[in-house]
Design a protein around this motif. Structure first.
Motif, mmCIF file in Angstrom:
data_model
loop_
_atom_site.group_PDB
_atom_site.id
_atom_site.type_symbol
_atom_site.label_atom_id
_atom_site.label_comp_id
_atom_site.label_asym_id
_atom_site.label_seq_id
_atom_site.Cartn_x
_atom_site.Cartn_y
_atom_site.Cartn_z
ATOM 1 N N GLN A 21 11.913 27.178 -32.483
ATOM 2 C CA GLN A 21 12.611 26.530 -33.597
ATOM 3 C C GLN A 21 12.533 27.383 -34.861
ATOM 4 N N ASN A 22 11.369 27.933 -35.172
ATOM 5 C CA ASN A 22 11.218 28.795 -36.344
ATOM 6 C C ASN A 22 12.058 30.066 -36.219
ATOM 7 N N ILE A 24 14.844 30.425 -34.446
ATOM 8 C CA ILE A 24 16.249 30.020 -34.589
ATOM 9 C C ILE A 24 16.589 29.821 -36.066
ATOM 10 N N GLN A 25 15.716 29.153 -36.802
ATOM 11 C CA GLN A 25 15.948 28.938 -38.235
ATOM 12 C C GLN A 25 16.052 30.265 -38.978
ATOM 13 N N TYR A 26 15.176 31.205 -38.643
ATOM 14 C CA TYR A 26 15.209 32.526 -39.272
ATOM 15 C C TYR A 26 16.545 33.230 -38.999
ATOM 16 N N ASN A 28 19.444 31.896 -38.052
ATOM 17 C CA ASN A 28 20.546 31.164 -38.688
ATOM 18 C C ASN A 28 20.614 31.437 -40.189
ATOM 19 N N SER A 29 19.461 31.518 -40.845
ATOM 20 C CA SER A 29 19.440 31.771 -42.283
ATOM 21 C C SER A 29 19.933 33.181 -42.614
ATOM 22 N N ASP A 30 19.899 34.074 -41.619
ATOM 23 C CA ASP A 30 20.377 35.441 -41.813
ATOM 24 C C ASP A 30 21.828 35.608 -41.345
ATOM 25 N N THR A 34 23.574 31.087 -33.127
ATOM 26 C CA THR A 34 22.536 31.051 -32.094
ATOM 27 C C THR A 34 22.756 29.916 -31.109
#
Length: 87
Positions: A21-22, A24-26, A28-30, A34
């Motif tokens: 999850q972390n 994927i969040q990283y 997506n924020s870039d 995904t």
């Protein structure tokens, strides 16, 4: 995954789902698109970067990360693979 493949071992992780999850969040924020799937002690994460040129040349390619929880740690394999619809 084809020719471009890299494997690395990491220390054991108590919660593989949280790490995914972390990650994927990283991504997506870039600005990466995904998709992922977690089943038991394995997880597959695919990431694609958008753009007009990319859509024309390599629309079906993605960075593919495989995480496998083993007794002595987590094996992470990264490479380029085909984007799998609805992973």
């Amino acid at each position: 995954m084809g020719v471009f493949k890299k494997e690395k071992m990491y220390p054991p992780i108590p919660n593989l789902q949280a790490v995914i999850q972390n990650f994927i969040q990283y991504l997506n924020s870039d600005g990466w698109k995904t998709q992922y799937k977690v089943e038991g002690n394995k997880a597959v994460v695919q990431a694609q970067k958008g753009g007009i040129l990319r859509d024309i040349i390599a629309a079906d390619r993605a960075l593919t990360f495989t995480f496998e929880q083993l007794p002595n740690g987590v094996k992470v394999t990264a490479g380029i693979g085909k984007w799998i619809q609805n992973l």
